[in-house]
Design a protein around this motif. Structure first.
Motif, PDB file in Angstrom:
ATOM      1  N   CYS A   1       0.854  -1.174   0.000  1.00  0.00           N
ATOM      2  CA  CYS A   1       0.000   0.000   0.000  1.00  0.00           C
ATOM      3  C   CYS A   1       0.897   1.233   0.000  1.00  0.00           C
ATOM      4  N   THR A   2       0.487   2.265  -0.687  1.00  0.00           N
ATOM      5  CA  THR A   2       1.199   3.543  -0.661  1.00  0.00           C
ATOM      6  C   THR A   2       0.287   4.565   0.000  1.00  0.00           C
ATOM      7  N   ALA A   3       0.827   5.299   0.965  1.00  0.00           N
ATOM      8  CA  ALA A   3       0.019   6.297   1.669  1.00  0.00           C
ATOM      9  C   ALA A   3       0.788   7.607   1.801  1.00  0.00           C
ATOM     10  N   TYR A   4       0.052   8.701   1.661  1.00  0.00           N
ATOM     11  CA  TYR A   4       0.575  10.043   1.936  1.00  0.00           C
ATOM     12  C   TYR A   4      -0.174  10.577   3.145  1.00  0.00           C
ATOM     13  N   VAL A   5       0.543  11.202   4.095  1.00  0.00           N
ATOM     14  CA  VAL A   5      -0.110  11.759   5.289  1.00  0.00           C
ATOM     15  C   VAL A   5       0.389  13.175   5.555  1.00  0.00           C
TER      16      VAL A   5
ATOM     17  N   LEU B   1       5.123   4.771   3.194  1.00  0.00           N
ATOM     18  CA  LEU B   1       4.522   5.919   3.876  1.00  0.00           C
ATOM     19  C   LEU B   1       5.276   7.198   3.520  1.00  0.00           C
ATOM     20  N   TYR B   2       4.580   8.116   2.856  1.00  0.00           N
ATOM     21  CA  TYR B   2       5.161   9.399   2.453  1.00  0.00           C
ATOM     22  C   TYR B   2       4.719  10.473   3.448  1.00  0.00           C
ATOM     23  N   TYR B   3       5.681  11.192   3.989  1.00  0.00           N
ATOM     24  CA  TYR B   3       5.424  12.185   5.037  1.00  0.00           C
ATOM     25  C   TYR B   3       6.318  13.391   4.783  1.00  0.00           C
ATOM     26  N   ASP B   4       6.023  14.524   5.468  1.00  0.00           N
ATOM     27  CA  ASP B   4       6.932  15.667   5.304  1.00  0.00           C
ATOM     28  C   ASP B   4       7.598  16.111   6.607  1.00  0.00           C
ATOM     29  N   TYR B   5       7.201  15.539   7.749  1.00  0.00           N
ATOM     30  CA  TYR B   5       7.860  15.881   9.018  1.00  0.00           C
ATOM     31  C   TYR B   5       8.746  14.711   9.462  1.00  0.00           C
ATOM     32  N   GLN B   6      10.029  14.978   9.656  1.00  0.00           N
ATOM     33  CA  GLN B   6      11.018  13.919   9.888  1.00  0.00           C
ATOM     34  C   GLN B   6      10.698  13.001  11.071  1.00  0.00           C
ATOM     35  N   GLY B   7      10.022  13.550  12.083  1.00  0.00           N
ATOM     36  CA  GLY B   7       9.697  12.740  13.262  1.00  0.00           C
ATOM     37  C   GLY B   7       8.848  11.520  12.968  1.00  0.00           C
ATOM     38  N   ILE B   8       8.077  11.566  11.875  1.00  0.00           N
ATOM     39  CA  ILE B   8       7.229  10.419  11.502  1.00  0.00           C
ATOM     40  C   ILE B   8       8.094   9.169  11.363  1.00  0.00           C
ATOM     41  N   GLU B   9       9.256   9.327  10.776  1.00  0.00           N
ATOM     42  CA  GLU B   9      10.193   8.206  10.657  1.00  0.00           C
ATOM     43  C   GLU B   9      11.086   8.080  11.889  1.00  0.00           C
TER      44      GLU B   9
ATOM     45  N   LYS C   1      10.515  10.491   2.832  1.00  0.00           N
ATOM     46  CA  LYS C   1      10.320  11.911   3.166  1.00  0.00           C
ATOM     47  C   LYS C   1      10.104  12.724   1.895  1.00  0.00           C
ATOM     48  N   VAL C   2       9.097  13.584   1.924  1.00  0.00           N
ATOM     49  CA  VAL C   2       8.896  14.531   0.830  1.00  0.00           C
ATOM     50  C   VAL C   2       8.957  15.935   1.427  1.00  0.00           C
TER      51      VAL C   2
ATOM     52  N   GLY D   1       4.951  21.297  -4.237  1.00  0.00           N
ATOM     53  CA  GLY D   1       4.308  20.950  -5.499  1.00  0.00           C
ATOM     54  C   GLY D   1       4.106  19.460  -5.705  1.00  0.00           C
ATOM     55  N   VAL D   2       4.465  18.616  -4.706  1.00  0.00           N
ATOM     56  CA  VAL D   2       4.204  17.180  -4.816  1.00  0.00           C
ATOM     57  C   VAL D   2       2.699  16.997  -4.602  1.00  0.00           C
ATOM     58  N   GLU D   3       1.996  16.628  -5.663  1.00  0.00           N
ATOM     59  CA  GLU D   3       0.542  16.707  -5.680  1.00  0.00           C
ATOM     60  C   GLU D   3      -0.128  15.969  -4.522  1.00  0.00           C
ATOM     61  N   LEU D   4       0.263  14.729  -4.258  1.00  0.00           N
ATOM     62  CA  LEU D   4      -0.432  13.981  -3.205  1.00  0.00           C
ATOM     63  C   LEU D   4      -0.127  14.538  -1.817  1.00  0.00           C
ATOM     64  N   ASN D   5       1.056  15.120  -1.649  1.00  0.00           N
ATOM     65  CA  ASN D   5       1.369  15.770  -0.378  1.00  0.00           C
ATOM     66  C   ASN D   5       0.483  17.014  -0.199  1.00  0.00           C
ATOM     67  N   GLU D   6       0.287  17.748  -1.287  1.00  0.00           N
ATOM     68  CA  GLU D   6      -0.604  18.923  -1.232  1.00  0.00           C
ATOM     69  C   GLU D   6      -2.050  18.475  -0.978  1.00  0.00           C
ATOM     70  N   ALA D   7      -2.441  17.348  -1.579  1.00  0.00           N
ATOM     71  CA  ALA D   7      -3.816  16.848  -1.436  1.00  0.00           C
ATOM     72  C   ALA D   7      -4.121  16.447   0.009  1.00  0.00           C
ATOM     73  N   VAL D   8      -3.170  15.797   0.688  1.00  0.00           N
ATOM     74  CA  VAL D   8      -3.431  15.407   2.087  1.00  0.00           C
ATOM     75  C   VAL D   8      -3.417  16.627   2.996  1.00  0.00           C
ATOM     76  N   ASP D   9      -2.632  17.633   2.650  1.00  0.00           N
ATOM     77  CA  ASP D   9      -2.649  18.894   3.391  1.00  0.00           C
ATOM     78  C   ASP D   9      -4.042  19.533   3.297  1.00  0.00           C
ATOM     79  N   ARG D  10      -4.607  19.521   2.081  1.00  0.00           N
ATOM     80  CA  ARG D  10      -5.956  20.074   1.898  1.00  0.00           C
ATOM     81  C   ARG D  10      -6.998  19.257   2.677  1.00  0.00           C
ATOM     82  N   LEU D  11      -6.843  17.933   2.656  1.00  0.00           N
ATOM     83  CA  LEU D  11      -7.768  17.058   3.409  1.00  0.00           C
ATOM     84  C   LEU D  11      -7.731  17.368   4.898  1.00  0.00           C
ATOM     85  N   ALA D  12      -6.513  17.539   5.431  1.00  0.00           N
ATOM     86  CA  ALA D  12      -6.342  17.819   6.862  1.00  0.00           C
ATOM     87  C   ALA D  12      -6.996  19.157   7.213  1.00  0.00           C
TER      88      ALA D  12
END
Length: 197
Positions: free
Chosen positions: A64-68, A133-141, A174-175, A180-191
């Protein structure tokens, strides 16, 4: 006409983009740039992952691939997460808001932790063996792997949850946030949407 998804494997920025201008900015003049366009995010992700056989012997795309991402509303002391998962060609979107509590001091990071756990829980319950798991805050990993110390109840709970996983192996990616990474922007909008902002 269906919107194209551009996948950049090698470039100034890597990941998925929905605008050709963003893709072009990442690859134009970049030595050895690798990119393609696709009609679905699932195909684009498969290209990015390269369908390699991992050390566990699983095809990467069997997983599974997930962006959060997380968000925070200071006026209400509330935080939230957005999560988009791709599994067997299906896209699942999840989001949830949380009001107050001891984790609110971590602001949007608290939300991103909740999103990561939601993605892990999704895979654990469905007996999915592999989670990208794709994330943008280093602590997630870094909190999960023990690289960072856990001083707050939320980070301790997160590490304990990660350690309790029986079925799923998590591969962290990590992203860069808001790049401009679309799925990272999309989860930001969802949140943000979960908080009504």
């Amino acid at each position: 006409m269906a919107k194209k998804i551009y996948a950049v494997k090698k470039g100034r920025k890597t990941g998925l983009f929905t605008a050709w201008e963003d893709c072009k900015a990442s690859v134009n003049g970049y030595p050895g740039a690798q990119y393609k366009s696709f009609s679905t995010a699932e195909e684009a992700l498969r290209y990015l992952q390269g369908d390699p056989v991992s050390a566990s012997g699983l095809q990467e795309t069997e997983g599974c691939t997930a962006y959060v991402d997380g968000s925070f509303d200071q006026t209400r002391n509330a935080y939230s997460y957005g999560c988009i998962l791709f599994y067997q060609g299906e896209r699942t979107e999840m989001s949830k808001a949380f009001q107050g509590g001891e984790d609110a001091s971590m602001r949007n990071v608290a939300g991103e932790l909740e999103g990561a756990m939601a993605a892990m829980d999704f895979c654990e319950k469905k007996n999915i063996k592999l989670l990208h798991l794709y994330y943008d805050y280093q602590g997630i990993e870094s909190w999960a792997t023990g690289e960072w110390k856990r001083n707050k109840p939320g980070t301790i709970r997160y590490k304990n949850f990660y350690d309790s996983l029986k079925n799923v192996k998590v591969i962290f990616h990590k992203v860069k946030g808001h790049s401009g990474v679309e799925l990272n922007e999309a989860v930001d909008r969802l949140a943000k949407s979960a908080l009504g902002i």
